[in-house]
Write a protein that holds these residues in place. Structure first.
Motif, mmCIF file in Angstrom:
data_model
loop_
_atom_site.group_PDB
_atom_site.id
_atom_site.type_symbol
_atom_site.label_atom_id
_atom_site.label_comp_id
_atom_site.label_asym_id
_atom_site.label_seq_id
_atom_site.Cartn_x
_atom_site.Cartn_y
_atom_site.Cartn_z
ATOM 1 N N GLU A 83 -24.050 -11.476 -31.421
ATOM 2 C CA GLU A 83 -24.075 -12.367 -32.601
ATOM 3 C C GLU A 83 -24.054 -11.518 -33.899
ATOM 4 O O GLU A 83 -23.349 -11.848 -34.857
ATOM 5 C CB GLU A 83 -25.317 -13.260 -32.440
ATOM 6 N N TRP A 84 -24.756 -10.401 -33.890
ATOM 7 C CA TRP A 84 -24.752 -9.538 -35.088
ATOM 8 C C TRP A 84 -23.367 -8.940 -35.320
ATOM 9 O O TRP A 84 -22.939 -8.768 -36.460
ATOM 10 C CB TRP A 84 -25.791 -8.418 -34.939
ATOM 11 N N THR A 85 -22.685 -8.613 -34.225
ATOM 12 C CA THR A 85 -21.341 -8.034 -34.352
ATOM 13 C C THR A 85 -20.386 -9.071 -34.948
ATOM 14 O O THR A 85 -19.560 -8.751 -35.817
ATOM 15 C CB THR A 85 -20.845 -7.555 -32.971
ATOM 16 N N GLU A 86 -20.515 -10.313 -34.489
ATOM 17 C CA GLU A 86 -19.652 -11.367 -35.036
ATOM 18 C C GLU A 86 -19.910 -11.556 -36.525
ATOM 19 O O GLU A 86 -19.001 -11.784 -37.309
ATOM 20 C CB GLU A 86 -19.838 -12.696 -34.262
ATOM 21 N N ARG A 87 -21.175 -11.472 -36.911
ATOM 22 C CA ARG A 87 -21.522 -11.620 -38.330
ATOM 23 C C ARG A 87 -20.898 -10.479 -39.164
ATOM 24 O O ARG A 87 -20.364 -10.696 -40.246
ATOM 25 C CB ARG A 87 -23.047 -11.659 -38.503
ATOM 26 N N ARG A 88 -20.961 -9.258 -38.630
ATOM 27 C CA ARG A 88 -20.319 -8.133 -39.333
ATOM 28 C C ARG A 88 -18.816 -8.403 -39.499
ATOM 29 O O ARG A 88 -18.239 -8.144 -40.558
ATOM 30 C CB ARG A 88 -20.500 -6.826 -38.540
ATOM 31 N N ASN A 108 -18.593 3.030 -49.321
ATOM 32 C CA ASN A 108 -19.018 2.125 -48.249
ATOM 33 C C ASN A 108 -19.762 0.965 -48.897
ATOM 34 O O ASN A 108 -20.739 1.174 -49.611
ATOM 35 C CB ASN A 108 -19.918 2.858 -47.258
ATOM 36 N N LEU A 109 -19.268 -0.239 -48.630
ATOM 37 C CA LEU A 109 -19.902 -1.430 -49.215
ATOM 38 C C LEU A 109 -20.971 -1.968 -48.266
ATOM 39 O O LEU A 109 -20.916 -1.713 -47.054
ATOM 40 C CB LEU A 109 -18.834 -2.508 -49.453
ATOM 41 N N PRO A 110 -21.928 -2.721 -48.774
ATOM 42 C CA PRO A 110 -22.977 -3.259 -47.898
ATOM 43 C C PRO A 110 -22.361 -4.145 -46.800
ATOM 44 O O PRO A 110 -21.529 -4.997 -47.100
ATOM 45 C CB PRO A 110 -23.838 -4.119 -48.838
ATOM 46 N N ILE A 111 -22.735 -3.895 -45.561
ATOM 47 C CA ILE A 111 -22.317 -4.782 -44.455
ATOM 48 C C ILE A 111 -23.389 -4.728 -43.380
ATOM 49 O O ILE A 111 -23.661 -3.672 -42.821
ATOM 50 C CB ILE A 111 -20.901 -4.419 -43.918
ATOM 51 N N TYR A 112 -24.038 -5.832 -43.164
ATOM 52 C CA TYR A 112 -25.066 -5.946 -42.128
ATOM 53 C C TYR A 112 -25.317 -7.434 -41.900
ATOM 54 O O TYR A 112 -25.075 -8.257 -42.798
ATOM 55 C CB TYR A 112 -26.360 -5.200 -42.512
ATOM 56 N N PRO A 113 -25.772 -7.796 -40.708
ATOM 57 C CA PRO A 113 -25.854 -9.216 -40.352
ATOM 58 C C PRO A 113 -26.702 -10.045 -41.314
ATOM 59 O O PRO A 113 -26.453 -11.228 -41.501
ATOM 60 C CB PRO A 113 -26.479 -9.208 -38.960
ATOM 61 N N MET A 169 -28.222 -10.963 -59.220
ATOM 62 C CA MET A 169 -28.410 -10.818 -57.755
ATOM 63 C C MET A 169 -28.472 -9.331 -57.394
ATOM 64 O O MET A 169 -27.813 -8.513 -58.026
ATOM 65 C CB MET A 169 -27.234 -11.482 -57.032
ATOM 66 N N ASN A 170 -29.273 -9.042 -56.375
ATOM 67 C CA ASN A 170 -29.428 -7.657 -55.951
ATOM 68 C C ASN A 170 -28.895 -7.531 -54.514
ATOM 69 O O ASN A 170 -29.256 -8.327 -53.656
ATOM 70 C CB ASN A 170 -30.918 -7.321 -56.008
ATOM 71 N N VAL A 171 -28.028 -6.581 -54.284
ATOM 72 C CA VAL A 171 -27.502 -6.405 -52.915
ATOM 73 C C VAL A 171 -27.831 -4.995 -52.429
ATOM 74 O O VAL A 171 -27.166 -4.026 -52.792
ATOM 75 C CB VAL A 171 -25.974 -6.656 -52.860
ATOM 76 N N PRO A 172 -28.888 -4.868 -51.610
ATOM 77 C CA PRO A 172 -29.206 -3.535 -51.082
ATOM 78 C C PRO A 172 -28.135 -3.055 -50.121
ATOM 79 O O PRO A 172 -27.363 -3.869 -49.584
ATOM 80 C CB PRO A 172 -30.534 -3.733 -50.344
ATOM 81 N N PHE A 173 -28.093 -1.756 -49.894
ATOM 82 C CA PHE A 173 -27.072 -1.230 -48.975
ATOM 83 C C PHE A 173 -27.356 -1.642 -47.533
ATOM 84 O O PHE A 173 -26.452 -1.873 -46.735
ATOM 85 C CB PHE A 173 -26.967 0.295 -49.092
ATOM 86 N N LEU A 174 -28.634 -1.758 -47.216
ATOM 87 C CA LEU A 174 -29.035 -2.125 -45.854
ATOM 88 C C LEU A 174 -30.385 -2.819 -45.952
ATOM 89 O O LEU A 174 -31.216 -2.432 -46.772
ATOM 90 C CB LEU A 174 -29.171 -0.837 -45.023
ATOM 91 N N ASN A 175 -30.604 -3.846 -45.128
ATOM 92 C CA ASN A 175 -31.895 -4.521 -45.184
ATOM 93 C C ASN A 175 -32.164 -5.236 -43.864
ATOM 94 O O ASN A 175 -31.623 -6.310 -43.611
ATOM 95 C CB ASN A 175 -31.883 -5.545 -46.333
ATOM 96 N N PHE A 176 -32.963 -4.591 -43.012
ATOM 97 C CA PHE A 176 -33.251 -5.264 -41.733
ATOM 98 C C PHE A 176 -34.689 -5.780 -41.666
ATOM 99 O O PHE A 176 -35.177 -6.141 -40.609
ATOM 100 C CB PHE A 176 -32.914 -4.396 -40.512
ATOM 101 N N HIS A 177 -35.335 -5.827 -42.824
ATOM 102 C CA HIS A 177 -36.743 -6.223 -42.849
ATOM 103 C C HIS A 177 -36.945 -7.632 -42.271
ATOM 104 O O HIS A 177 -37.802 -7.857 -41.411
ATOM 105 C CB HIS A 177 -37.267 -6.152 -44.281
ATOM 106 N N GLU A 178 -36.109 -8.582 -42.741
ATOM 107 C CA GLU A 178 -36.295 -9.975 -42.290
ATOM 108 C C GLU A 178 -36.085 -10.118 -40.792
ATOM 109 O O GLU A 178 -36.818 -10.835 -40.124
ATOM 110 C CB GLU A 178 -35.278 -10.872 -42.982
ATOM 111 N N THR A 179 -35.066 -9.453 -40.284
ATOM 112 C CA THR A 179 -34.792 -9.524 -38.840
ATOM 113 C C THR A 179 -36.007 -9.025 -38.069
ATOM 114 O O THR A 179 -36.443 -9.644 -37.091
ATOM 115 C CB THR A 179 -33.562 -8.664 -38.483
ATOM 116 N N HIS A 180 -36.557 -7.914 -38.529
ATOM 117 C CA HIS A 180 -37.706 -7.350 -37.808
ATOM 118 C C HIS A 180 -38.918 -8.261 -37.923
ATOM 119 O O HIS A 180 -39.695 -8.394 -36.969
ATOM 120 C CB HIS A 180 -38.004 -5.936 -38.303
#
Ligand SMILES: Cc1ncc(COP(=O)(O)O)c(C=O)c1O
Length: 366
Positions: free
Chosen positions: A248-253, A342-347, A1-12
């Motif tokens: 909703e994104w804040t709750e997910r974080r 800093n570990l990956p954290i994003y909705p 499995m690959n976990v990027p540090f940040l990934n907002f592509h799908e949301t956009h």
């Protein structure tokens, strides 16, 4: 499995039809600077955080500068801030030719330690810039007390703390004024530069509106030294689309953070504190470990990306050589810079990815 540090592509991609419609509406309106979309964003942001008004600015850095201006900071005044932050928390002091004065942080929450701040207050101190780093509110009661005791202005750098609260009050409205950033990686990340100022004092809000637009109360009449710090129409339009999801994104974080807090287990691991009075929005999930570099290598080798905020504190940056600080001046900050990850954290992070980060982390053999 690959976990990027940040990934907002799908949301956009998901929001693309709405984002494109917002761009088109702005294009058709012909209002490219401020205008109806920025108005709408200011009102919606203010309503979401419980402010009477909010003032859209072209970046968080400019918003911080306007806070310093609105607090009446003058050349050679001293302004206290943290050396453990992004540079803009301190640039805003330099922009007014005032002197940044640093104090050490509290090892528990990565924010300024009020006792250390009190120790560096002098007759020249005019203000404190408190940074709610990583989305964790600083202990504001103590800073409000200091500000009252020494007659100081209290500026909140809320670039990383959208919707975070201290004793139920939103960050930005506890001190005299606050500055937010909508840089793309922030909890409310724009698709352009962007920022915002708030204040509980109406005169400061009026100052923000005036100063961001060349201090021009009437067309081609200038009442002060002003700036072009206006938010653009496209910025406001795109932020309007994303703002609807911020809660909703804040709750997910927070849910991801709860999983990390419960699951991460290593000897000598320092987890972020959970402070009931100061509800974090986890802009970052930051941990400290004495074998930081080996742990980062282990995570990288297993395709878990990590961040390192911040590797070098402000007091020993080349630009501040003339302030005469040296390594060793702020031991807590310096140790944190050596040990932080800093570990990956994003909705968009899935539960499976979070579980994989935890399992990989816990498998580290130092
Ligand atoms: C703590 C902090 N202050 C200020 C800023 C400046 O914001 P901007 O990049 O929007 O100018 C940032 C982010 O970039 C930040 O993280």
């Amino acid at each position: 499995m690959n976990v990027p540090f940040l990934n907002f592509h799908e949301t956009h991609q998901k929001l693309k039809p709405e984002l494109m419609a917002a761009l088109e509406e702005t294009l058709d309106s012909g209002q490219f600077i401020l205008g109806a979309q920025v108005d709408r964003f200011e009102k919606a942001y203010a309503a979401m955080m419980g402010a009477d008004e909010a003032v859209g600015i072209n970046s968080g850095t400019s918003a911080l500068h306007l806070c310093v201006r609105a607090c009446g900071v003058s050349p050679r005044d001293e302004v206290i801030t943290t050396p453990f932050t992004f540079m803009a928390s301190s640039w805003c002091i330099n922009y007014e030719k005032a002197i940044p004065v640093f104090a050490d942080i509290d090892s528990n929450n990565y924010n300024l330690d009020p006792e250390k701040v009190e120790a560096v207050i002098t007759e020249k101190t005019k203000a404190i810039v408190v940074v709610h780093l990583f989305g964790q509110p600083a202990p504001m009661d103590e800073f409000v007390d200091l500000a009252e005791k020494y007659n100081l202005k209290l500026i909140e750098d809320c670039a990383q703390s959208h919707l975070a609260t201290y004793k139920g009050k939103p960050t930005g409205l506890v001190g005299d004024c606050g500055a937010f950033s909508f840089y793309p990686t922030k909890n409310l990340g724009g698709l352009t530069e962007g920022g915002l100022c708030v204040s509980k004092h109406q005169e400061m809000v009026d100052q923000f509106r005036l100063l961001r637009n060349h201090a021009m109360p009437d067309r081609y009449t200038y009442s002060d030294v002003g700036y072009n710090y206006r938010m653009e129409g496209f910025a406001g339009a795109l932020l309007n689309v994303k703002l609807k999801h911020l809660e909703e994104w804040t709750e997910r974080r927070r849910a991801i953070a709860a999983k990390y807090l419960a699951g991460l287990k290593l000897e000598d691991l320092r987890l972020p504190p959970v402070v009931a009075d100061a509800a974090s929005v986890y802009h970052q999930f930051s941990i400290c470990h004495p074998q930081r570099d080996a742990l980062v290598k282990h995570l990288t080798d297993h395709d878990v990306a990590t961040g390192l905020f911040y590797p070098r504190p402000l007091h020993i940056q080349p630009v501040y050589e003339s302030l005469d600080y040296k390594e060793g001046d702020f031991p807590v900050v310096e140790q944190t810079c050596r040990e932080i990850i800093n570990l990956p954290i994003y909705p968009e992070l899935s539960d499976e990815q979070v579980d994989y980060v935890i399992a990989t982390f816990n498998a580290f053999e130092g």
